[in-house]
Design a protein around this motif. Sequence first.
Motif, PDB file in Angstrom:
ATOM      1  N   GLU A 186      -2.038  -1.162 -13.712  1.00 51.40           N
ATOM      2  CA  GLU A 186      -0.704  -1.714 -13.445  1.00 51.40           C
ATOM      3  C   GLU A 186      -0.590  -2.178 -11.989  1.00 51.40           C
ATOM      4  O   GLU A 186       0.032  -3.207 -11.699  1.00 51.40           O
ATOM      5  CB  GLU A 186       0.364  -0.649 -13.729  1.00 51.40           C
ATOM      6  N   TYR A 187      -1.205  -1.407 -11.095  1.00 53.85           N
ATOM      7  CA  TYR A 187      -1.171  -1.756  -9.668  1.00 53.85           C
ATOM      8  C   TYR A 187      -1.902  -3.072  -9.414  1.00 53.85           C
ATOM      9  O   TYR A 187      -1.436  -3.926  -8.645  1.00 53.85           O
ATOM     10  CB  TYR A 187      -1.797  -0.611  -8.870  1.00 53.85           C
TER      11      TYR A 187
ATOM     12  N   LEU B 244       0.262  -5.872 -10.508  1.00 53.68           N
ATOM     13  CA  LEU B 244       1.344  -6.103  -9.542  1.00 53.68           C
ATOM     14  C   LEU B 244       0.828  -6.852  -8.316  1.00 53.68           C
ATOM     15  O   LEU B 244       1.489  -7.765  -7.808  1.00 53.68           O
ATOM     16  CB  LEU B 244       1.944  -4.755  -9.136  1.00 53.68           C
TER      17      LEU B 244
ATOM     18  N   ARG C 260       0.641 -10.511  -8.884  1.00 50.05           N
ATOM     19  CA  ARG C 260       1.926 -11.200  -8.765  1.00 50.05           C
ATOM     20  C   ARG C 260       2.315 -11.387  -7.297  1.00 50.05           C
ATOM     21  O   ARG C 260       2.926 -12.384  -6.926  1.00 50.05           O
ATOM     22  CB  ARG C 260       3.006 -10.402  -9.503  1.00 50.05           C
TER      23      ARG C 260
ATOM     24  N   LEU D  47       8.625  -6.391  -5.383  1.00 45.19           N
ATOM     25  CA  LEU D  47       7.300  -5.990  -5.876  1.00 45.19           C
ATOM     26  C   LEU D  47       6.659  -4.955  -4.950  1.00 45.19           C
ATOM     27  O   LEU D  47       5.977  -4.036  -5.416  1.00 45.19           O
ATOM     28  CB  LEU D  47       6.387  -7.210  -6.003  1.00 45.19           C
TER      29      LEU D  47
ATOM     30  N   GLN E 264       7.990  -1.593  -5.774  1.00 45.78           N
ATOM     31  CA  GLN E 264       7.329  -1.085  -6.979  1.00 45.78           C
ATOM     32  C   GLN E 264       5.931  -0.570  -6.636  1.00 45.78           C
ATOM     33  O   GLN E 264       5.484   0.447  -7.175  1.00 45.78           O
ATOM     34  CB  GLN E 264       7.227  -2.184  -8.031  1.00 45.78           C
TER      35      GLN E 264
END
Length: 752
Positions: free
Chosen positions: A182-183, A186, A189, A200, A203
């Motif tokens: 997931e990292y 991210l 993005r 972001l 997060q």
Amino acid sequence: MRNHLKNLTLFLKGANFYRGIRLTSSILLPLILLYFLGYFQFAPAIVVGIFLNAPSDIPGSLKRKVNAILISIGLTVLITAIVLFLKPFFPLLILAITIISFAISLISVYGFRASLVSFSGLLAMVLAFAAEKTTHTDILLHLALISIGGLWYLCISYIFQLLVPKKDETQLLSDTLNLIGEYLNLRARLLTKKSKREALTQQAFLLQTQINEKHETLREVFHSERKKSGRSHYDEKQLLIFISSINIFELIEAKQLDYKELDRLFSDRKHYLRPAKKLNKILGNHLIRLSELLIQNKKIPNKNPLLKSLAKAKKIISIYVEDITLPKAREGALALQNLYDYQEQLLAEIRSIRRVMANVKDASSVSLKRQDASQFLTLQEYHPNVLIQNLSFKAPLFRHALRITVALVFAFVLGTILDIQNTYWILLTIIVIMRPNYGLTKERSKNRIIGTFIGATVAICIVLITQNVIIYSVLAIISLTLAFALMQQNYKSAAALITINVIFIYSIITPNALQVIQYRVIDTVIGASISIFANYLLWPSWEVNNLKHVLLEALQKNKTYLLATKDLYHNKTNNQLAYKIARKESFLAISNLNAAFQRLTQDPKSKQKEFQLIYNLTTLNQTMISATASIGSFILNHKTTPPSKEFDAVIDRVINTLQMSRAILQNVPPNTLKDAIPIDDAQKNLQNAFYDLGVKRDKNIKKGNIEINTKTLHQLQEAYLITSQLNWLKTLSENLKKATIRYNKIINEDNI
């Protein structure tokens, strides 16, 4: 539909569901056995003993787990005895509740496992009010049965550990790979989403904290395994995956890109970054898939999409050079090349995990020195001084202990005055919900209330449809198992299932189940309301006021890490271990800072003073560690030239600036060191060194030597990366110092 089925399969095969089965089994077995033996009257106390001592059974070393449960048994029996013997004496009982609540809450200063023992102690006090024991004989028998229940659960837990010894480790590894995946997504993005970078980044802070927590638990587990006489092939595989997960995470951290610089280089050429962005996503999704396969034990996916995506990221560098042309394209090409090298290293680590999971023979051995491995452990200090240091009104856990004590005493007195039927339900809600910070307490209160309403609604519908005791029993068992399985993953669902379980148990015992539902909902709302108001009004611990010591620690670890990187550049062979330990400690320090910032975002808006300033402080510390990691990662993975005096000069300046920031926070005069050489000259010389290499390369191109050899490429990369990262570190440290001055001024003004 397929995705839901996959998630259900992962849940049923995971350690959390297994934990739910373990606890339910430990409860059902004595109930059934005592029922058939004719001693069912002893069962409730044994079940209470199981409930009281199960919280300490969390992933970690077996020795610490056993010790925690044994301490929990002794503590819960002692507290239960005090409450039961003092019940007839109301003033003494109030005094006992006050002392127990405060003293037991303070145990949490010794870490997460200790906080669970603390919770068991508070739970024992609350459940003692539900026990109707009047004679000394009844009380002593009740205490003995609670002890038996605790020891019984310890035995069951140990047996389950023997039957499936690696369940928790596998789940932890799976969760870690999933979070890292997931990292990576991210970070993909972040590469091009300029307008969303602040959101972001916040997060990312949360993910970094969660990954570090998983790694810390896994370090403890694997270190305890290494003390055994030998390791199995399966142990070796688990350890290899763990090491690769650390390497991947640290590689990601090492590539905290200078997004402003990337925006400058590719402002109107974002399409050159898309292959790298896509590759990051593919790598992230592949890690997530591998995390699922650790639980499912299925065939690993094909690696071709990874290789094809990597080839496209490589090809785009040549296209960029052809389109922009040298020397104008040099900086952008080197930035893309450094990004490619980082992603190539990521892929190498992911392929290592793939080989281990595919049982490739040459991937099944690992050797680490025990004394080296032990240095990576963050050991919990259990010295009395830790408790003494927290006996201060400035300590957040001290204030939390006071807060929860007042809340519990108030709720008990209120329940007694109003003659509330089940006052202990209100107390139970308070100890389950109340946390040291307001935001988490509010969130848990909301989830608890919503979950209770959902559970009550479902239970009412079933009770109105049928009055079948067998159905109630089956649903009570299922809801109990699922509640324990979901406690850490989804507290709202767990609260709903616990409510369903309680209602069905009461429905079996008493025909007036609807009244039980009514009391359950009302008491939950009262308990949650008391928790929220206590956290807001009684010695509130707003995160903005607790941030100073976390910042000091982050600055110190940042400085130590930078110094270790300097030493690594001078002597890679002798300084690798010290560098890796400093890197690990700096990552943990920044993780603590990130967690503090997350808690700040949960505080009321009116209490989030200087939010943007604190966000900047957090981001600057994070970025400095990443810039340092970028230099260190390059040194570790490439053959480098000897470090120059200019390199040392800039590093020393940055270290001195960090030390000055610490001095400012500590309100002591900063000690300014004299530069070995003028810092402007040092930066200029570094820039000229990179420029000279570029000129030399341009001359070779004019002579027709278009292809660049590996040595020249690495020298250009080294000069570009070292120069750009050092300049960036110097700017970051100066900005951090300015932000620290502003923050310290605000804190000092508030304390006047």
